[in-house]
Enzyme design. Structure first.
Site, short mmCIF file in Angstrom:
data_model
loop_
_atom_site.label_atom_id
_atom_site.label_comp_id
_atom_site.label_asym_id
_atom_site.label_seq_id
_atom_site.Cartn_x
_atom_site.Cartn_y
_atom_site.Cartn_z
N TYR A 142 31.95 33.33 -3.20
CA TYR A 142 32.64 32.76 -2.05
C TYR A 142 33.78 33.66 -1.59
CZ TYR A 142 29.83 28.59 -1.97
OH TYR A 142 28.76 27.75 -1.83
N PRO A 191 17.17 30.90 19.86
CA PRO A 191 16.05 31.81 20.15
C PRO A 191 14.72 31.32 19.60
CG PRO A 191 17.66 32.85 18.65
CD PRO A 191 18.17 31.47 18.95
N GLU A 192 14.78 30.37 18.63
CA GLU A 192 13.55 29.88 17.99
C GLU A 192 13.35 28.39 18.29
OE1 GLU A 192 11.66 31.85 16.15
OE2 GLU A 192 13.04 33.56 16.25
N HIS A 227 30.54 20.42 6.85
CA HIS A 227 30.25 21.00 5.53
C HIS A 227 31.47 21.64 4.90
CE1 HIS A 227 25.66 21.14 6.60
NE2 HIS A 227 26.10 19.93 6.35
N THR A 283 21.32 25.90 15.47
CA THR A 283 21.01 25.21 14.20
C THR A 283 19.52 24.96 14.09
OG1 THR A 283 21.38 23.27 12.82
CG2 THR A 283 21.60 22.94 15.21
N GLN A 285 28.38 22.71 11.43
CA GLN A 285 27.93 22.79 10.04
C GLN A 285 28.48 24.05 9.38
OE1 GLN A 285 23.41 21.63 10.05
NE2 GLN A 285 24.01 22.25 12.09
N ASN A 286 29.19 24.87 10.15
CA ASN A 286 29.68 26.14 9.62
C ASN A 286 30.99 25.96 8.87
OD1 ASN A 286 27.49 27.11 10.95
ND2 ASN A 286 28.63 27.95 12.69
P1 OAD Z 1 20.05 27.88 9.57
O1 OAD Z 1 20.26 29.22 8.91
O2 OAD Z 1 19.13 26.90 8.95
O3 OAD Z 1 19.55 28.10 11.08
C1 OAD Z 1 20.17 29.02 11.93
C2 OAD Z 1 19.61 28.80 13.32
O4 OAD Z 1 20.30 29.67 14.21
C3 OAD Z 1 18.12 29.10 13.45
O5 OAD Z 1 17.49 28.03 14.15
C4 OAD Z 1 18.09 30.40 14.28
O6 OAD Z 1 16.93 30.46 15.13
C5 OAD Z 1 19.34 30.24 15.09
N1 OAD Z 1 19.94 31.50 15.58
C6 OAD Z 1 19.91 32.73 15.00
N2 OAD Z 1 20.60 33.62 15.75
C7 OAD Z 1 21.09 32.93 16.82
C8 OAD Z 1 21.88 33.29 17.95
N3 OAD Z 1 22.34 34.54 18.15
N4 OAD Z 1 22.17 32.31 18.85
C9 OAD Z 1 21.72 31.05 18.69
N5 OAD Z 1 20.96 30.67 17.63
C10 OAD Z 1 20.66 31.59 16.71
O7 OAD Z 1 21.53 27.29 9.77
P2 OAD Z 1 22.01 25.81 9.98
O8 OAD Z 1 21.11 25.06 10.87
O9 OAD Z 1 23.46 25.90 10.29
O10 OAD Z 1 24.37 23.63 4.47
O11 OAD Z 1 21.85 25.26 8.50
C11 OAD Z 1 22.41 24.04 8.19
C12 OAD Z 1 22.89 24.04 6.77
O12 OAD Z 1 21.91 24.54 5.86
C13 OAD Z 1 24.08 24.91 6.48
O13 OAD Z 1 25.30 24.37 6.92
C14 OAD Z 1 24.04 24.95 4.97
C15 OAD Z 1 22.56 25.25 4.78
O14 OAD Z 1 22.02 24.84 3.60
C16 OAD Z 1 25.22 23.50 3.44
O15 OAD Z 1 25.72 24.46 2.90
C17 OAD Z 1 25.51 22.08 3.04
#
Ligand code: OAD
Length: 241
Positions: free
Chosen positions: A68, A215-216, A120, A189, A102-103
């Protein structure tokens, strides 16, 4: 300008109470690896159970604290990107915009957003492992966990680990924002981690419009009024008046 972008601009302009819900993708253009990306390189040999559970921390506090600490250092060197800044600019133009994130990187606040709900937790804070509460005055660069001033237990990062409840106040604030808003922007997300991923559905059930920026494809696309495929740092600034 493409039609979807025009529709999203019109929805934002017409909204009286927009809420922005963000995930790791909003910080991607600041060079902050998502959780899964962060498990590459030096850390590839460890699994999330080792680095992001209380059991993992108790088994090897220095390893987890060090991981961390290295993420915190990287975040400290990063800057908010045009997506964070555009969200702050929406607030500046309107007076109020709740950001539910969630960040754990604190970049929304650094960009100027003043109402940020951290579902989170925050990697910038630490708290007592034994439950004394938040800690202050600890040394950020220590390579092993500092001790709680009250009970001498190790301090742990104030983030939500696997198997843990989300902070009660943050969940309540996020649910209230989702129920109240008339527009939810869902940015960067994958919406796979519950209960956070439930929020756009909550907003939609209350009659809010939903705009997805990613993007996805995501699970939320099905309930979105508009889906904008692309990078948050390029799309969000284009939504501003
Ligand atoms: P993820 O890593 O699951 O998803 C990231 C998302 O961002 C994906 O859908 C990508 O397509 C998208 N992405 C990537 N680059 C991007 C950009 N430049 N602009 C816009 N979107 C983009 O992350 P989270 O959804 O935040 O939890 O994941 C949720 C949680 O899962 C996190 O907070 C963490 C993890 O386990 C805990 O730690 C409790």
């Amino acid at each position: 300008m493409n039609t979807e972008l025009q529709r999203a601009r019109a929805l934002l302009a017409a909204s009286g109470d927009p809420v922005v819900f963000t995930g790791a993708g909003v910080s991607a253009e600041s060079g902050i690896p998502t959780f899964r990306d962060a498990l590459t390189g030096l850390w590839a040999e460890y699994d999330p159970e080792t680095l992001a559970t209380e059991a993992g921390f108790r088994a090897n506090p220095s390893l987890v604290w060090d991981w961390y600490a290295s993420r915190r250092e990287r975040i400290g060197q990063a800057e908010p990107n045009p997506a964070h800044r555009a969200i702050a600019a929406i607030e500046a133009a309107r007076g109020r915009v709740t950001v539910v994130t969630q960040n754990v990187d604190g970049l929304h606040a650094r960009a100027g957003s003043s109402d940020v709900v951290e579902l989170h937790g925050s990697i910038l804070r630490a708290r007592c492992l034994a439950g004394c509460g938040p800690a202050s005055g600890w040394e950020a660069d220590l390579r092993s966990p500092p001790r709680c001033r009250h009970c001498e237990a190790p301090l742990r990062p104030d983030v939500v680990w696997f198997g843990e409840w989300l902070p009660h106040e943050a969940v309540a604030a996020a649910e209230a924002a989702a129920a109240r808003c008339d527009l939810m922007l869902v940015v960067g997300t994958s919406a796979q981690v519950y209960p956070a991923a439930e929020l756009p559905f909550r907003a939609r059930r209350s009659g809010a419009e939903v705009i997805v920026i990613n993007p996805e494809p995501t699970e939320i696309d099905a309930i979105a009024s508009v889906v904008l495929r692309g990078r948050a740092g390029e799309i969000l600034p284009a939504l501003l008046p």
